[in-house]
Design a protein around this motif. Structure first.
Motif, PDB file in Angstrom:
ATOM      1  N   GLU A 139       0.837  -1.207   0.000  1.00 16.64           N
ATOM      2  CA  GLU A 139       0.000   0.000   0.000  1.00 16.64           C
ATOM      3  C   GLU A 139       0.871   1.257   0.000  1.00 16.64           C
ATOM      4  N   LYS A 140       1.869   1.296   0.873  1.00 15.89           N
ATOM      5  CA  LYS A 140       2.757   2.461   0.957  1.00 15.89           C
ATOM      6  C   LYS A 140       3.628   2.565  -0.297  1.00 15.89           C
ATOM      7  N   ALA A 141       4.045   1.435  -0.841  1.00 17.85           N
ATOM      8  CA  ALA A 141       4.833   1.451  -2.080  1.00 17.85           C
ATOM      9  C   ALA A 141       4.007   2.032  -3.226  1.00 17.85           C
ATOM     10  N   ALA A 142       2.740   1.683  -3.293  1.00 19.83           N
ATOM     11  CA  ALA A 142       1.859   2.226  -4.326  1.00 19.83           C
ATOM     12  C   ALA A 142       1.640   3.723  -4.109  1.00 19.83           C
ATOM     13  N   ALA A 143       1.503   4.132  -2.850  1.00 19.24           N
ATOM     14  CA  ALA A 143       1.356   5.560  -2.532  1.00 19.24           C
ATOM     15  C   ALA A 143       2.617   6.317  -2.960  1.00 19.24           C
ATOM     16  N   ALA A 144       3.775   5.729  -2.696  1.00 20.01           N
ATOM     17  CA  ALA A 144       5.044   6.347  -3.094  1.00 20.01           C
ATOM     18  C   ALA A 144       5.103   6.521  -4.608  1.00 20.01           C
ATOM     19  N   ALA A 145       4.659   5.531  -5.343  1.00 23.08           N
ATOM     20  CA  ALA A 145       4.687   5.587  -6.815  1.00 23.08           C
ATOM     21  C   ALA A 145       3.804   6.723  -7.337  1.00 23.08           C
ATOM     22  N   ILE A 146       2.677   6.958  -6.680  1.00 21.24           N
ATOM     23  CA  ILE A 146       1.769   8.043  -7.081  1.00 21.24           C
ATOM     24  C   ILE A 146       2.469   9.391  -6.925  1.00 21.24           C
ATOM     25  N   PHE A 147       3.097   9.596  -5.769  1.00 17.94           N
ATOM     26  CA  PHE A 147       3.808  10.846  -5.537  1.00 17.94           C
ATOM     27  C   PHE A 147       5.005  10.986  -6.479  1.00 17.94           C
ATOM     28  N   TYR A 148       5.701   9.891  -6.709  1.00 17.95           N
ATOM     29  CA  TYR A 148       6.885   9.947  -7.576  1.00 17.95           C
ATOM     30  C   TYR A 148       6.509  10.413  -8.984  1.00 17.95           C
ATOM     31  N   GLU A 149       5.431   9.884  -9.513  1.00 21.83           N
ATOM     32  CA  GLU A 149       4.998  10.263 -10.859  1.00 21.83           C
ATOM     33  C   GLU A 149       4.705  11.761 -10.937  1.00 21.83           C
ATOM     34  N   ARG A 150       3.998  12.294  -9.947  1.00 12.05           N
ATOM     35  CA  ARG A 150       3.676  13.732  -9.932  1.00 12.05           C
ATOM     36  C   ARG A 150       4.935  14.574  -9.704  1.00 12.05           C
ATOM     37  N   TYR A 151       5.835  14.086  -8.852  1.00 10.24           N
ATOM     38  CA  TYR A 151       7.086  14.799  -8.572  1.00 10.24           C
ATOM     39  C   TYR A 151       7.925  14.928  -9.851  1.00 10.24           C
ATOM     40  N   VAL A 152       8.074  13.847 -10.591  1.00 12.81           N
ATOM     41  CA  VAL A 152       8.862  13.882 -11.827  1.00 12.81           C
ATOM     42  C   VAL A 152       8.202  14.803 -12.848  1.00 12.81           C
ATOM     43  N   THR A 153       6.882  14.717 -12.963  1.00 12.12           N
ATOM     44  CA  THR A 153       6.155  15.589 -13.888  1.00 12.12           C
ATOM     45  C   THR A 153       6.383  17.055 -13.514  1.00 12.12           C
ATOM     46  N   ALA A 154       6.352  17.352 -12.221  1.00 13.39           N
ATOM     47  CA  ALA A 154       6.554  18.734 -11.757  1.00 13.39           C
ATOM     48  C   ALA A 154       7.972  19.207 -12.049  1.00 13.39           C
ATOM     49  N   ARG A 155       8.968  18.434 -11.686  1.00  8.92           N
ATOM     50  CA  ARG A 155      10.347  18.910 -11.846  1.00  8.92           C
ATOM     51  C   ARG A 155      10.741  19.053 -13.312  1.00  8.92           C
ATOM     52  N   GLN A 156      10.029  18.376 -14.219  1.00  9.58           N
ATOM     53  CA  GLN A 156      10.336  18.473 -15.642  1.00  9.58           C
ATOM     54  C   GLN A 156       9.417  19.448 -16.387  1.00  9.58           C
ATOM     55  N   HIS A 157       8.441  20.025 -15.692  1.00 11.27           N
ATOM     56  CA  HIS A 157       7.500  20.939 -16.330  1.00 11.27           C
ATOM     57  C   HIS A 157       8.284  22.110 -16.944  1.00 11.27           C
ATOM     58  N   PRO A 158       8.077  22.391 -18.228  1.00  7.96           N
ATOM     59  CA  PRO A 158       8.871  23.437 -18.898  1.00  7.96           C
ATOM     60  C   PRO A 158       8.807  24.804 -18.219  1.00  7.96           C
ATOM     61  N   GLU A 159       7.656  25.197 -17.702  1.00 12.18           N
ATOM     62  CA  GLU A 159       7.549  26.490 -17.033  1.00 12.18           C
ATOM     63  C   GLU A 159       8.297  26.475 -15.701  1.00 12.18           C
ATOM     64  N   TYR A 160       8.257  25.362 -14.997  1.00 14.77           N
ATOM     65  CA  TYR A 160       9.022  25.234 -13.752  1.00 14.77           C
ATOM     66  C   TYR A 160      10.518  25.347 -14.050  1.00 14.77           C
ATOM     67  N   VAL A 161      10.969  24.637 -15.073  1.00 18.53           N
ATOM     68  CA  VAL A 161      12.390  24.669 -15.449  1.00 18.53           C
ATOM     69  C   VAL A 161      12.805  26.101 -15.803  1.00 18.53           C
ATOM     70  N   ARG A 162      11.948  26.804 -16.549  1.00 14.56           N
ATOM     71  CA  ARG A 162      12.246  28.188 -16.943  1.00 14.56           C
ATOM     72  C   ARG A 162      12.324  29.098 -15.714  1.00 14.56           C
ATOM     73  N   LEU A 163      11.331  29.006 -14.826  1.00 16.63           N
ATOM     74  CA  LEU A 163      11.317  29.850 -13.631  1.00 16.63           C
ATOM     75  C   LEU A 163      12.480  29.525 -12.684  1.00 16.63           C
ATOM     76  N   LYS A 164      12.843  28.266 -12.605  1.00 16.82           N
ATOM     77  CA  LYS A 164      13.969  27.859 -11.749  1.00 16.82           C
ATOM     78  C   LYS A 164      15.264  28.487 -12.264  1.00 16.82           C
ATOM     79  N   LYS A 165      15.468  28.412 -13.564  1.00 12.43           N
ATOM     80  CA  LYS A 165      16.673  28.997 -14.173  1.00 12.43           C
ATOM     81  C   LYS A 165      16.702  30.502 -13.916  1.00 12.43           C
ATOM     82  N   MET A 166      15.582  31.162 -14.120  1.00  8.41           N
ATOM     83  CA  MET A 166      15.486  32.597 -13.915  1.00  8.41           C
ATOM     84  C   MET A 166      15.730  32.961 -12.442  1.00  8.41           C
ATOM     85  N   HIS A 167      15.149  32.176 -11.514  1.00  7.37           N
ATOM     86  CA  HIS A 167      15.340  32.427 -10.087  1.00  7.37           C
ATOM     87  C   HIS A 167      16.820  32.312  -9.715  1.00  7.37           C
TER      88      HIS A 167
END
Length: 165
Positions: free
Chosen positions: A131-159
């Motif tokens: 159950e916890k492993a499946a919960a971890a996988a859910i967060f991991y997928e969203r985390y990777v999507t967030a860190r690779q989001h083009p606008e996030y990458v752009r704002l991070k570079k600018m910051h």
């Protein structure tokens, strides 16, 4: 004999590390984004306001159902921060997604969440909580999507260019 050139990375300015000396109780990072430092991984995730107060109530990972709801809500907040050009908010949401993955993984691998023995310091035996492993996988997928989001990458570079060099 020609001299060897240093790698390009060594010529680039290094970003500032997370500053734990700030008065986090008195600092509103939405009003003062120039004070925000990205740091490594999850650094500052439980310190930086007002984002901690906005994100923490939605952060749950005990069950798959909670993780789905939590990760979806935090990712929605991540997108709203991006839309508002609020990099510290987006980065904090990214950190909460990362922390959902790492904490759920810890509990998936170690019953009770304790990884090391208090007395000996040795790693405790691993367990398997699906159950916890499946919960971890859910967060991991969203985390990777967030860190690779083009606008996030752009704002991070600018910051980093504006505030951390």
């Amino acid at each position: 004999m020609p001299t060897k050139k240093p790698p390009l990375a060594s010529l680039m300015p290094r970003p500032a590390s997370f500053d734990y000396t700030l008065d986090f109780k008195a600092t509103d990072f939405r009003q003062h984004p120039e004070l925000y430092r990205i740091g490594k991984g999850e650094q500052g995730v439980l310190l930086v306001e007002p984002y901690k107060g906005e994100l923490l109530p939605h952060w749950k990972f005990k069950t798959v159902a909670e993780a789905k709801k939590s990760a979806a809500k935090i990712y929605k907040m991540f997108l709203a921060y991006l839309k508002a050009d609020d990099f510290p908010g987006a980065d904090m949401a990214r950190k909460f997604l990362q922390m959902g993955w790492t904490r759920a993984s810890r509990y998936a691998n170690h019953k009770g969440g304790r990884k090391y023995d208090n007395k000996t310091g040795e790693e405790l035996p691993r367990t398997e909580d699906k159950e916890k492993a499946a919960a971890a996988a859910i967060f991991y997928e969203r985390y990777v999507t967030a860190r690779q989001h083009p606008e996030y990458v752009r704002l991070k570079k600018m910051h980093r260019e504006q505030h951390e060099t």
